[in-house]
Design an enzyme around this catalytic site. Structure first.
Site, PDB file in Angstrom:
ATOM      1  N   TYR A 163      44.903  56.907  31.850  1.00  0.00           N
ATOM      2  CA  TYR A 163      44.024  55.738  31.810  1.00  0.00           C
ATOM      3  C   TYR A 163      42.730  56.021  31.045  1.00  0.00           C
ATOM      4  O   TYR A 163      42.343  55.277  30.130  1.00  0.00           O
ATOM      5  CB  TYR A 163      43.707  55.292  33.242  1.00  0.00           C
ATOM      6  N   GLN A 164      42.059  57.102  31.405  1.00  0.00           N
ATOM      7  CA  GLN A 164      40.733  57.386  30.815  1.00  0.00           C
ATOM      8  C   GLN A 164      40.839  57.644  29.311  1.00  0.00           C
ATOM      9  O   GLN A 164      40.020  57.162  28.530  1.00  0.00           O
ATOM     10  CB  GLN A 164      40.075  58.620  31.467  1.00  0.00           C
ATOM     11  N   ASP A 170      33.361  56.672  38.390  1.00  0.00           N
ATOM     12  CA  ASP A 170      33.951  58.001  38.629  1.00  0.00           C
ATOM     13  C   ASP A 170      33.617  58.986  37.511  1.00  0.00           C
ATOM     14  O   ASP A 170      33.798  60.197  37.677  1.00  0.00           O
ATOM     15  CB  ASP A 170      35.471  57.895  38.855  1.00  0.00           C
ATOM     16  N   GLY A 193      27.123  44.571  36.050  1.00  0.00           N
ATOM     17  CA  GLY A 193      27.514  44.446  34.636  1.00  0.00           C
ATOM     18  C   GLY A 193      27.147  43.102  34.039  1.00  0.00           C
ATOM     19  O   GLY A 193      26.600  43.024  32.928  1.00  0.00           O
ATOM     20  N   ASP A 243      35.323  49.089  32.212  1.00  0.00           N
ATOM     21  CA  ASP A 243      36.183  49.847  33.136  1.00  0.00           C
ATOM     22  C   ASP A 243      36.054  49.239  34.537  1.00  0.00           C
ATOM     23  O   ASP A 243      35.542  49.863  35.456  1.00  0.00           O
ATOM     24  CB  ASP A 243      35.729  51.314  33.125  1.00  0.00           C
ATOM     25  N   ASP A 259      39.684  45.319  39.972  1.00  0.00           N
ATOM     26  CA  ASP A 259      40.495  44.104  39.899  1.00  0.00           C
ATOM     27  C   ASP A 259      39.628  42.848  40.039  1.00  0.00           C
ATOM     28  O   ASP A 259      38.500  42.917  40.518  1.00  0.00           O
ATOM     29  CB  ASP A 259      41.572  44.143  40.994  1.00  0.00           C
TER      30      ASP A 259
END
Lengths: 289, 289
Positions: free
Chosen positions: A68-69, A93, A145, A162, A165
């Site tokens: 993912y990253q 994270d 954000g 990033d 949901d």
């Protein structure tokens, strides 16, 4: 909040009636708490290292986070000819920071995270991701954000969304208004890469976003990557460029085997970049791409 | 055998200590029985249509079966310049037959399935897959795949090994001896496509198979496709060709949008074919490809 039974953590998707669920075997609850915004849990899992869970949903495991990253960072970075300033929204994270900071072209990275507690917990329990915070290029801004985007006078070449949901704190990051603000905050030729859910489960949401994104940006694309510890085993990315010439499926810089080693890539390579944009027939029809 | 609790079916991987598990919400148990070889269950699931389960493991759901069936059939068919005779091993649900039978070049298809009960149950509860059995090109042979391969004097252009996991009745279909027999039964230039588990969970098994396959065949490759209702969301394919000139990632016939419509493709297209062979860095290293 716990969803733990007989040594297994069961993911519960309250916001969608999906009819499918993942469970991960755990050995220890490392952290369990509540921030101002969400429930936060960290488990030591049996097979996948430490695992971060927000509001009952798996965010990352140490075992497969790299897929993912690397993809959410490198798909936009290798689609832009000269990315110097990068904004990461969410990403508490630190994993996306870690990947972006590897790029010598990138001179400045701002991370805008709503929940300081996620950063603290990640520094303690996910040190291989949180090492992204220690890079001298990085500035952290604790702010929502959507608010940051409305107010900032800074401008960026890449914005990486990033986000969690589309529920609770993440909901505003899927709106047209947010995409309008992203457009404003991106430099000419700038690129957005947003976490884009699943083409199997979330195509109605994706179709809406792609439709309004196309009204704002001359180039819009959808890509995806496998993530075995996410439900359905796949996560998507919505990419938008202000540059008419951007061809997302053709990276502007190719990486040799030597480069891949230097960058410590475990997932990304230039062929994977191209292939991530190849959509199955059903998805082309559903997403109008 | 049942693994059903509070309306959810829980998949249990007895043969591997995976530390992760899938659960699917069900509305009705449509069939539950035991053949001479395995436990057979069919559920009507809440979101994914009818679902076939053998020995506690999900084999297919009506919702996403097309991805697997189209890929395991079309990757070898579009890698072969003139496939006329096809052997399917396993595939008792009929879905692979359905896809292979669409090809006008293919004149004859033999299905070798060990468990007649799986075919019966599929005809009753998975009619959209089992329609593959009604095609006049198809002959069915009830026999163990390994025995059939040892004894047959027939020869084929394509062999599709639509096998279950490497446990119980499926175990022999992962051995070197089986691959030697496949080599013998394939015509010159012939191609094998075998169900190839997961590059995330099963890389040790895959590395072994790929290593001995390379000693038998001049061309060996690994491809993969998403399958949300399989654990980890991905299934792989091992492809072997007797033809030195085969380049698996370059299909020998391209499909136009019109062709894709005529063939009723929901997953496969020529770009997906190419991209299925692009491996992430970790997998290249692990599989030696």
């Amino acid at each position: 909040m716990s969803h733990v039974e007989n040594g297994w953590f069961h993911e519960i998707h309250n916001y969608m009636d999906l009819g499918i669920s993942l469970a991960v075997e755990i050995e220890e609850v490392l952290f369990q708490g509540k921030s101002d915004y969400q429930d936060i849990q960290v488990f030591r899992s049996k097979k996948f290292g430490n695992m971060l869970v927000l509001d009952g949903l798996i965010q990352c495991t140490e075992w497969d986070e790299f897929a993912y990253q690397e993809m959410i960072a490198n798909l936009p970075l290798y689609s832009h000819p000269n990315p110097k300033k990068v904004l990461v929204i969410g990403g508490g994270d630190g994993g996306v920071l870690r990947e972006v900071a590897k790029h010598p072209m990138v001179k400045q990275i701002v991370l805008c995270e709503l929940d300081e507690k996620v950063i603290e917990v990640s520094k303690q329990f996910l040190p291989k991701m949180a090492l992204g915070f220690s890079h001298p290029k990085v500035t952290v801004c604790i702010e929502e954000g959507t608010k940051y985007m409305q107010q900032t006078e800074d401008r960026f070449d890449i914005i990486i969304n990033d986000c969690t949901d589309p529920v609770g704190p993440g909901l505003g990051l899927y709106s047209r208004e947010f995409y309008e603000n992203i457009h404003k905050v991106l430099n000419p030729g700038g690129i957005l890469c947003s976490q884009g859910e699943s083409q199997w489960f979330d195509h109605l949401l994706l179709k809406d976003i792609i439709t309004f994104a196309k009204e704002l940006f001359p180039r819009v694309a959808y890509a995806y990557a496998p993530m075995p510890t996410y439900l359905g085993g796949q996560i998507g990315f919505i990419l938008c460029s202000k540059n008419q010439e951007t061809k997302f499926s053709e990276p502007v810089r190719f990486l040799s085997d030597k480069d891949l080693e230097v960058f410590g890539m475990k997932y990304y390579n230039s062929e994977i970049h191209k292939s991530a944009f190849c959509l199955p027939q059903f998805s082309k029809h559903r997403l109008g791409l």
